[in-house]
Design a protein around this motif. Sequence first.
Motif, PDB file in Angstrom:
ATOM      1  N   MET A  29      29.512  51.274  64.416  1.00 51.04           N
ATOM      2  CA  MET A  29      30.929  51.047  64.776  1.00 51.04           C
ATOM      3  C   MET A  29      31.424  49.883  65.512  1.00 51.04           C
ATOM      4  O   MET A  29      32.567  49.634  66.012  1.00 51.04           O
ATOM      5  N   GLY A  30      30.390  49.151  65.902  1.00 51.05           N
ATOM      6  CA  GLY A  30      30.753  47.756  66.650  1.00 51.05           C
ATOM      7  C   GLY A  30      31.694  46.926  66.117  1.00 51.05           C
ATOM      8  O   GLY A  30      31.844  46.581  64.806  1.00 51.05           O
ATOM      9  N   GLY A  31      32.780  46.819  66.667  1.00 53.05           N
ATOM     10  CA  GLY A  31      33.809  45.762  66.423  1.00 53.05           C
ATOM     11  C   GLY A  31      35.080  46.646  65.567  1.00 53.05           C
ATOM     12  O   GLY A  31      36.021  45.892  64.895  1.00 53.05           O
ATOM     13  N   LEU A  32      34.974  47.806  65.256  1.00 49.56           N
ATOM     14  CA  LEU A  32      36.225  48.555  64.728  1.00 49.56           C
ATOM     15  C   LEU A  32      36.865  48.783  65.516  1.00 49.56           C
ATOM     16  O   LEU A  32      37.070  48.854  66.797  1.00 49.56           O
ATOM     17  N   GLU A  33      38.238  48.990  65.125  1.00 54.69           N
ATOM     18  CA  GLU A  33      39.661  49.491  65.744  1.00 54.69           C
ATOM     19  C   GLU A  33      39.166  51.127  66.277  1.00 54.69           C
ATOM     20  O   GLU A  33      38.672  52.008  66.030  1.00 54.69           O
ATOM     21  N   ALA A  34      39.564  51.172  67.577  1.00 55.19           N
ATOM     22  CA  ALA A  34      39.659  52.497  68.241  1.00 55.19           C
ATOM     23  C   ALA A  34      40.622  52.572  69.372  1.00 55.19           C
ATOM     24  O   ALA A  34      41.074  51.532  69.738  1.00 55.19           O
ATOM     25  N   THR A  88      26.562  49.520  70.424  1.00 57.34           N
ATOM     26  CA  THR A  88      27.324  49.730  69.316  1.00 57.34           C
ATOM     27  C   THR A  88      26.808  50.818  68.445  1.00 57.34           C
ATOM     28  O   THR A  88      27.407  51.662  67.720  1.00 57.34           O
ATOM     29  N   ARG A 142      32.848  56.641  70.975  1.00 50.76           N
ATOM     30  CA  ARG A 142      33.596  55.782  69.608  1.00 50.76           C
ATOM     31  C   ARG A 142      34.319  54.733  70.343  1.00 50.76           C
ATOM     32  O   ARG A 142      34.031  53.408  69.864  1.00 50.76           O
ATOM     33  N   ALA A 143      35.312  54.988  71.286  1.00 45.02           N
ATOM     34  CA  ALA A 143      36.169  53.892  71.697  1.00 45.02           C
ATOM     35  C   ALA A 143      35.381  52.639  72.209  1.00 45.02           C
ATOM     36  O   ALA A 143      35.559  51.552  72.000  1.00 45.02           O
ATOM     37  N   ARG A 188      32.210  52.027  72.204  1.00 43.69           N
ATOM     38  CA  ARG A 188      31.040  51.388  71.424  1.00 43.69           C
ATOM     39  C   ARG A 188      31.783  50.532  70.210  1.00 43.69           C
ATOM     40  O   ARG A 188      31.234  49.427  69.875  1.00 43.69           O
ATOM     41  N   SER A 189      32.794  50.919  69.707  1.00 42.60           N
ATOM     42  CA  SER A 189      33.543  49.946  68.916  1.00 42.60           C
ATOM     43  C   SER A 189      34.128  48.668  69.316  1.00 42.60           C
ATOM     44  O   SER A 189      33.993  47.826  68.842  1.00 42.60           O
ATOM     45  N   ARG A 190      34.786  48.910  70.625  1.00 42.97           N
ATOM     46  CA  ARG A 190      35.629  47.760  70.895  1.00 42.97           C
ATOM     47  C   ARG A 190      34.952  46.990  72.082  1.00 42.97           C
ATOM     48  O   ARG A 190      35.691  45.941  72.145  1.00 42.97           O
ATOM     49  N   VAL A 222      32.655  45.007  71.886  1.00 47.33           N
ATOM     50  CA  VAL A 222      32.021  43.781  71.323  1.00 47.33           C
ATOM     51  C   VAL A 222      33.198  43.038  70.724  1.00 47.33           C
ATOM     52  O   VAL A 222      33.163  41.627  70.498  1.00 47.33           O
ATOM     53  N   LYS A 223      34.486  43.699  70.605  1.00 49.23           N
ATOM     54  CA  LYS A 223      35.424  43.099  69.859  1.00 49.23           C
ATOM     55  C   LYS A 223      36.541  42.546  70.835  1.00 49.23           C
ATOM     56  O   LYS A 223      37.197  41.370  70.737  1.00 49.23           O
ATOM     57  N   ASP A 279      24.672  43.820  73.262  1.00 48.66           N
ATOM     58  CA  ASP A 279      24.385  45.088  72.470  1.00 48.66           C
ATOM     59  C   ASP A 279      22.971  45.496  72.638  1.00 48.66           C
ATOM     60  O   ASP A 279      21.978  44.910  71.925  1.00 48.66           O
TER      61      ASP A 279
END
Lengths: 110, 211
Positions: free
Chosen positions: A9-14, B114, B134-135, B137-139, B141-142, B165
């Motif tokens: 899920m790395g990089g997805l919106e959340a 992640t 989820r929040a 782990r997802s965000r 890196v972005k 990571d």
Amino acid sequence: MTIRRHHDMGGLEAGPVDASEHDYAMWEKRVDAIVKVLSTPDRKLLSTDELRRGIEELGPGVYDELSYYERWISSATNLLLEKGVITVDELGKKMAEVEARWTKDREGAE
Amino acid sequence: MSKGHSHDHADYQPDIEDFPFSERMVMTQAVAELIVEKGICTADELRQQIELMDSKEPALGARLVAKTWVDPNYKARVLDNCAKAAAEIGIDIGDIPIKAIENTADVHNIVVCTLCSCYPRLLIGLPPDWYKSRAYRSRAVKEPRKVLEEFGTHIPDNVEVRVHDSTADLRYLVLPARPDGTGDWDEQQLARLITRDSMVGVTPAKSPEDI
């Protein structure tokens, strides 16, 4: 387009990070202990990679529905069944026994 | 430890607070009992493992970080080989390598996993819920700066943010920067400033005025 599995899920919106925490319950600590004890070099009944594979194979629905240690015990139990360390029959019987015992304890506590 | 009752049920009775119990709680108990009955491990071993993990706390990592703040040679050894350097002060970090990364005036580091929840657990204990969420782990890196803001941490634009990571084979420990105003503090005093979150990189170490 990138094809990714649901755990990746790395990089997805959340949404925002919820910083609230809970203290680990005894049963969660037991899951952790079961996995670690079965992974010792003299046993090698489980490995981190196998546990992760089992978690990732739970599928998107179950993965998100279960809590963290629920995913762990589901994966560890599946691996023990897959390897023939325990059988479905043994597990079913034992779970029924535990549930009956706890139900009785609960009634006794009320 | 056990209060001297029960033997064949791996010594666990649910607490009243555990009710109602879930299917996975029942499964956990069943698996624990089965592996004990089959002689794969003993109930004592399971208990000891729980006690071992209960003893792993952020205070261990804080002790190590505090020493890096007062001893530049030790810091160099931690950055070079964290396991060896931890062993010097009696901390066993286990078999999975941990890489220490240093926050400086120019670089702020933040750690995530992640794919799952890899974490330097033998150095700072089990990960908090948000680390596995989820929040996060997802965000992380972005949009790490935004995530850091949610922890109340503002990183100025002229400071680079590096996101690490973790994997099952390599975990990270952030060495937070030593706060100002601690020039004459000893290691024990300094360790009180070093929080779990600062070693994950979502906050700086505490300031003297915070404690």
